[in-house]
Write a protein that holds these residues in place. Structure first.
Motif, mmCIF file in Angstrom:
data_model
loop_
_atom_site.group_PDB
_atom_site.id
_atom_site.type_symbol
_atom_site.label_atom_id
_atom_site.label_comp_id
_atom_site.label_asym_id
_atom_site.label_seq_id
_atom_site.Cartn_x
_atom_site.Cartn_y
_atom_site.Cartn_z
ATOM 1 N N ASP A 38 0.794 -1.134 0.137
ATOM 2 C CA ASP A 38 0.130 -0.113 0.065
ATOM 3 C C ASP A 38 0.799 1.206 -0.160
ATOM 4 O O ASP A 38 0.762 2.111 0.883
ATOM 5 C CB ASP A 38 -0.948 -0.149 1.178
ATOM 6 C CG ASP A 38 -2.264 0.959 1.020
ATOM 7 O OD1 ASP A 38 -2.543 1.186 -0.252
ATOM 8 O OD2 ASP A 38 -2.807 1.454 1.925
ATOM 9 N N VAL A 39 2.083 1.213 -0.901
ATOM 10 C CA VAL A 39 2.764 2.483 -1.018
ATOM 11 C C VAL A 39 3.568 2.774 0.089
ATOM 12 O O VAL A 39 3.644 3.792 0.531
ATOM 13 C CB VAL A 39 1.957 3.666 -1.515
ATOM 14 C CG1 VAL A 39 2.807 4.566 -2.172
ATOM 15 C CG2 VAL A 39 0.779 3.470 -2.578
ATOM 16 N N ARG A 61 2.222 -3.219 -6.119
ATOM 17 C CA ARG A 61 2.131 -2.194 -5.633
ATOM 18 C C ARG A 61 1.096 -1.088 -5.992
ATOM 19 O O ARG A 61 0.942 -0.793 -7.120
ATOM 20 C CB ARG A 61 3.479 -1.583 -5.630
ATOM 21 C CG ARG A 61 3.858 -0.251 -4.982
ATOM 22 C CD ARG A 61 5.380 0.192 -4.959
ATOM 23 N NE ARG A 61 5.291 1.523 -4.370
ATOM 24 C CZ ARG A 61 5.670 1.815 -3.261
ATOM 25 N NH1 ARG A 61 5.941 0.783 -2.372
ATOM 26 N NH2 ARG A 61 6.151 3.096 -2.643
ATOM 27 N N ASN A 62 0.349 -0.705 -4.949
ATOM 28 C CA ASN A 62 -0.952 0.044 -5.221
ATOM 29 C C ASN A 62 -0.192 1.390 -5.867
ATOM 30 O O ASN A 62 0.819 1.876 -5.569
ATOM 31 C CB ASN A 62 -1.681 0.618 -4.059
ATOM 32 C CG ASN A 62 -2.318 -0.982 -3.497
ATOM 33 O OD1 ASN A 62 -2.476 -1.867 -4.373
ATOM 34 N ND2 ASN A 62 -2.660 -0.873 -2.264
ATOM 35 N N SER A 63 -1.055 2.001 -6.730
ATOM 36 C CA SER A 63 -0.755 3.311 -7.284
ATOM 37 C C SER A 63 -0.841 4.343 -6.307
ATOM 38 O O SER A 63 -0.111 5.616 -6.462
ATOM 39 C CB SER A 63 -1.383 3.600 -8.449
ATOM 40 O OG SER A 63 -2.968 3.604 -8.213
ATOM 41 N N THR A 64 -1.707 4.387 -5.524
ATOM 42 C CA THR A 64 -2.020 5.203 -4.556
ATOM 43 C C THR A 64 -2.419 4.578 -3.082
ATOM 44 O O THR A 64 -2.767 3.243 -3.053
ATOM 45 C CB THR A 64 -3.250 6.157 -4.701
ATOM 46 O OG1 THR A 64 -4.521 5.382 -4.833
ATOM 47 C CG2 THR A 64 -2.924 6.985 -5.884
ATOM 48 N N ASN A 65 -1.996 5.374 -1.933
ATOM 49 C CA ASN A 65 -2.431 4.486 -0.427
ATOM 50 C C ASN A 65 -3.874 4.298 -0.252
ATOM 51 O O ASN A 65 -4.735 5.347 -0.417
ATOM 52 C CB ASN A 65 -1.736 5.316 0.363
ATOM 53 C CG ASN A 65 -1.912 4.870 2.004
ATOM 54 O OD1 ASN A 65 -2.897 5.124 2.595
ATOM 55 N ND2 ASN A 65 -1.042 3.932 2.320
ATOM 56 N N HIS A 74 -9.342 -4.278 -1.872
ATOM 57 C CA HIS A 74 -8.555 -4.517 -2.948
ATOM 58 C C HIS A 74 -8.052 -5.978 -3.101
ATOM 59 O O HIS A 74 -7.988 -6.648 -4.001
ATOM 60 C CB HIS A 74 -7.267 -3.423 -2.935
ATOM 61 C CG HIS A 74 -6.823 -3.587 -4.291
ATOM 62 N ND1 HIS A 74 -7.178 -3.772 -5.560
ATOM 63 C CD2 HIS A 74 -5.426 -3.413 -4.560
ATOM 64 C CE1 HIS A 74 -6.188 -3.823 -6.685
ATOM 65 N NE2 HIS A 74 -5.057 -3.567 -5.753
#
Length: 298
Positions: A38-39, A61-65, A74
């Motif tokens: 989560d970033v 890896r998520n693009s945003t937290n 998710h």
């Protein structure tokens, strides 16, 4: 059949390493692990996971937290098998976890949620049994020596008397999990509404006594969540909502347990006494409101 193990990550590298290695060391190879970063600011943990030479291990890896609830949701959405575990990135599996829970799934394919046996470890990995976990054992339906199936009002009432589950260890039927959503307005007790929704939806739980999971309990993080009153404020919100939901379906015992919230109030009272000198006036007021139903005098 295989088991999806989703591991939302935002935390210590050493704990992540222990968690991932415990999955790779399973005696039964019918699993897939997905680490969902989560970033986390440090890129080294993710690079370490990506370097693992095992096609069953995936790093995303998520693009945003997304925050805890968002990353849980998710992770649930990413699951591809019929059953999933949303494992803590600081917990650990015993080597026979996958073999044991897949055996339970084969025996009880229609169960919505499986609670396997859990032992609690501290920050350094030593097994211990704090008061909170002794309380869970007392209120867990069926005791601790045999498998037990619970559903309906009995399940709902037991969960609001004391949340005896260990969320990161739960094995979920993916279809039951996806009929509901993790609430992003809750940061600490987001698993309880999901469990109560499944109970209201007719889902049943299997409680199994065989210890195959290690749950890491952090004293500092739990203290912070409790002593500022955040956890208890969230619990009041949840209990109030579900008291009304239970009454709407005629579950009077469950509604009464939600209104009373006895163990939650006792927990707040213990924290109020234990942290009275070190906590802020606002925190003491919040704890007193939860314990007694009214704020203390200034």
């Amino acid at each position: 059949m295989h088991l999806d193990i989703m591991m939302p990550f935002y935390g210590r590298f050493d704990h992540l390493r222990t968690a991932v290695e415990s999955v790779v060391a399973q005696t039964d190879d019918r699993w897939r692990l997905t680490v969902v970063d989560d970033v986390y600011p440090d890129l080294e943990p993710g690079a370490w996971v990506e370097a693992i030479d095992d096609e069953r291990v995936t790093y995303l890896r998520n693009s945003t937290n997304l925050g805890p609830s968002g990353n849980f949701q998710h992770s649930a959405d990413l699951a591809e098998s019929t059953h999933v575990v949303i494992m803590g990135c600081d917990d650990a599996l015993r080597p026979d976890f996958v073999a044991h829970v897949l055996g339970l799934i084969e025996r009880f394919p229609d169960i919505a949620v499986i609670q396997p046996g859990v032992e609690v470890i501290d920050d350094n990995g030593a097994v211990h049994v704090p008061l909170a976990d002794r309380t869970k054992a007392i209120f867990r339906p069926g005791g601790s020596r045999r498998s037990h199936i619970v559903a309906g009002e009995d399940l709902a009432a037991s969960l609001v008397r004391a949340t005896w589950t260990y969320f990161p260890s739960l094995v979920w039927r993916v279809d039951a999990l996806r009929r509901h959503s993790f609430r992003t307005d809750l940061g600490i007790v987001q698993d309880l509404p999901m469990l109560l929704d499944i109970a209201l939806d007719g889902g049943s739980f299997l409680i199994d006594p065989v210890t195959v999971f290690q749950y890491r309990r952090h004293g500092e993080s739990v203290s912070q969540a409790n002593h500022d009153g955040t956890k208890f404020a969230e619990e009041r919100t949840v209990y109030g909502e579900y008291e009304a939901a239970f009454r709407a379906v005629g579950w009077t015992r469950a509604a009464r347990a939600a209104r009373t919230r006895l163990t939650s109030r006792l927990h707040a009272g213990r924290d109020l006494a234990g942290g009275f000198r070190s906590s802020t006036p606002e925190a003491r007021r919040a704890l007193a409101q939860h314990t007694f139903g009214f704020p203390p005098r200034p």
